[in-house]
Design an enzyme around this catalytic site. Structure first.
Site, PDB file in Angstrom:
ATOM      1  N   HIS A  62       0.537  -1.082   0.256  1.00  0.00           N
ATOM      2  CA  HIS A  62      -0.121  -0.115   0.110  1.00  0.00           C
ATOM      3  C   HIS A  62       0.849   1.514  -0.302  1.00  0.00           C
ATOM      4  CE1 HIS A  62       0.119  -0.615   4.385  1.00  0.00           C
ATOM      5  NE2 HIS A  62       0.486   0.850   4.369  1.00  0.00           N
ATOM      6  N   ASP A  92       0.074  -7.383   1.334  1.00  0.00           N
ATOM      7  CA  ASP A  92       0.609  -5.832   1.223  1.00  0.00           C
ATOM      8  C   ASP A  92       2.590  -6.191   1.644  1.00  0.00           C
ATOM      9  OD1 ASP A  92       0.197  -3.660   1.643  1.00  0.00           O
ATOM     10  OD2 ASP A  92       0.523  -3.709   3.499  1.00  0.00           O
ATOM     11  N   SER A 167       4.375   2.846   8.394  1.00  0.00           N
ATOM     12  CA  SER A 167       4.399   1.711   6.870  1.00  0.00           C
ATOM     13  C   SER A 167       6.011   0.518   6.129  1.00  0.00           C
ATOM     14  CB  SER A 167       2.742   1.592   6.466  1.00  0.00           C
ATOM     15  OG  SER A 167       2.035   1.581   7.110  1.00  0.00           O
ATOM     16  N   GLY A 223      -9.702 -17.566 -12.460  1.00  0.00           N
ATOM     17  CA  GLY A 223      -9.740 -17.131 -14.139  1.00  0.00           C
ATOM     18  C   GLY A 223     -11.034 -16.482 -14.677  1.00  0.00           C
ATOM     19  N   GLN A 227     -17.333  -8.734 -11.371  1.00  0.00           N
ATOM     20  CA  GLN A 227     -17.347  -7.275  -9.754  1.00  0.00           C
ATOM     21  C   GLN A 227     -18.663  -8.173  -8.402  1.00  0.00           C
ATOM     22  OE1 GLN A 227     -18.900  -3.764 -12.030  1.00  0.00           O
ATOM     23  NE2 GLN A 227     -20.313  -3.964 -10.023  1.00  0.00           N
TER      24      GLN A 227
END
Length: 316
Positions: A62, A92, A167, A223, A227
Site C-alpha cells: 500500500h 501487503d 508502514s 480465472g 464484480q
C-alpha cells in the site's frame, strides 16, 4: 549478544528508508477534457528496509500502490530514484530497488510474548524520518483478515508506537535484527498500543518470489473478471447477491461451462456475502485444485452447479 537500545538504533537506522510515492495528477479546468495538462506530485510516504547489499528494499504494497515513480531517501539524506520490482496486495508486501546498506535479518519464530522490540520508520513522512519507538511483543500469531482482499494472515502484535508513514518499516529485536515489517495499527477511539507487523519468516518467501518473478508464484485464481453485486444492487437488476462474471480469462474457466453473465452465489457450499469471501476461499487453495460453484444463470433464470479448476496467477 543482546544490544542496548542505543546500539540497536545505531545499527539499523541506516537501513530504514523513507519511500515517497509520486503519481500523475490531471489538471482539468471547467469544460476541459484535455489530459495533456498533467503533473507528477507526491501522493504518500512510507518506510522501507534495505534487505541486501545490491539495494533491494522491502516495504508494504500500500506504500507503493499506484505510483508513477518512487523516490527513496536514506537516513543520511541521500535521494534515489527507485524501481518497483514487484508488489503483492494480498499480503501487503512489495520490493523496490536502489543502492544502499543492508539490514540484518533475524527469525520471527524466535520471538516470545513480552520480548522488547523497536520500530524504526518515518511516522508522518520524511519530516520525522528515522524515528525510533520501543515497546514489547504484545502477542504472536494474531490472525487478522485484510478488509480489501479477505486474506487472513498472522501478525506480530506490538505496543511500540506505529503511525501512518511507519508502514513498511522495521520491527527489530534486541539483537538488532529485523523480525517484522510494520504494517498496520488499530486507531479507533479508545484504543492505543495496537500495532501489527508482518513476521519476517512469513514475508521472506513472498519477497523472494517478488524479486525473482515480480509476482507470487503458485497462487490460485478463479480465472474470471467481474464484480461483486450486493443484495441492493441485485434487486435493482433482478439478480441474486454474488460475483457477476464479466469475462472468462483462463482456459480452465472457459472449459468449466461457466458463462459470461452468470452470478456466482456460493463456492464449495459457502454463500458469498462479500467479495472477500470468494477471495479468501481461493487463497486457501493451489492451482489445479477444483472448486464447486453455485451460479445463477441470467440467460435461463435458473441455478446451476459448475466444477472449475483453478489456474495459476501470472503478472503477465
Amino acid at each position: 549478544g543482546e544490544l542496548t537500545p542505543q546500539e540497536v538504533a545505531k545499527k539499523v537506522i541506516p537501513s530504514v528508508v523513507c519511500i515517497q510515492n509520486y503519481q500523475v495528477t490531471q489538471n482539468y479546468g471547467f469544460m476541459q477534457t484535455d489530459t495533456s495538462d498533467s503533473s507528477v506530485s507526491p501522493a504518500g510516504e512510507g518506510s522501507g528496509i534495505i534487505m541486501s547489499e545490491d539495494g533491494y528494499i522491502i516495504t508494504n504494497a500500500h506504500v507503493v500502490e499506484g505510483a508513477t515513480s518512487l523516490k527513496v531517501i536514506t537516513s543520511d539524506g541521500e535521494t534515489y530514484e527507485a524501481q518497483l520490482i514487484g508488489s503483492d496486495t494480498v499480503t501487503d508486501l512489495a520490493v523496490v530497488k536502489i543502492d544502499g546498506t543492508a539490514a540484518e535479518f533475524g527469525s520471527s519464530e524466535d520471538l516470545r510474548v513480552a520480548d522488547k522490540v523497536m520500530a524504526i520508520g518515518n511516522p508522518g513522512g520524511h519530516e520525522l524520518s528515522s524515528s525510533v519507538t520501543i515497546g514489547y511483543v504484545s502477542a504472536l500469531n494474531r490472525a487478522i483478515a485484510n478488509n480489501t482482499t479477505g486474506y487472513t494472515m498472522e501478525y506480530i502484535q506490538t505496543d511500540a508506537a506505529i503511525n501512518p508513514g511507519n508502514s513498511g518499516g522495521a520491527l527489530i529485536n534486541e539483537y538488532g535484527q529485523v523480525v517484522g515489517i510494520n504494517s498496520a495499527k488499530i486507531s479507533a477511539t479508545g484504543y492505543e498500543g495496537l500495532g501489527f507487523a508482518i513476521p519476517i519468516d512469513t514475508a521472506q518467501p513472498i519477497i523472494s518470489d517478488l524479486i525473482q518473478y515480480g509476482y507470487v508464484k503458485d497462487r490460485a485464481v478463479l480465472g474470471i473478471s467481474g464484480q461483486f453485486i450486493d443484495s441492493m444492487t441485485g434487486r435493482f437488476y433482478g439478480l441474486p447477491q454474488g460475483e457477476y462474471v464479466a469475462q472468462l480469462n483462463s482456459s480452465e474457466a472457459q472449459a468449466s461451462g461457466l458463462q459470461v453473465g452468470d452470478v456466482i452465489t456460493a463456492i464449495d457450499g459457502q454463500q458469498l456475502d462479500s467479495e472477500s469471501t470468494l477471495r479468501s476461499a481461493i487463497l486457501s487453495k493451489k492451482p489445479g485444485d477444483t472448486v464447486t460453484l453455485q451460479v445463477y444463470r441470467s440467460s435461463t433464470q435458473k441455478s446451476a452447479t459448475v466444477e472449475l479448476k483453478l489456474s495459476e496467477y501470472s503478472a503477465g
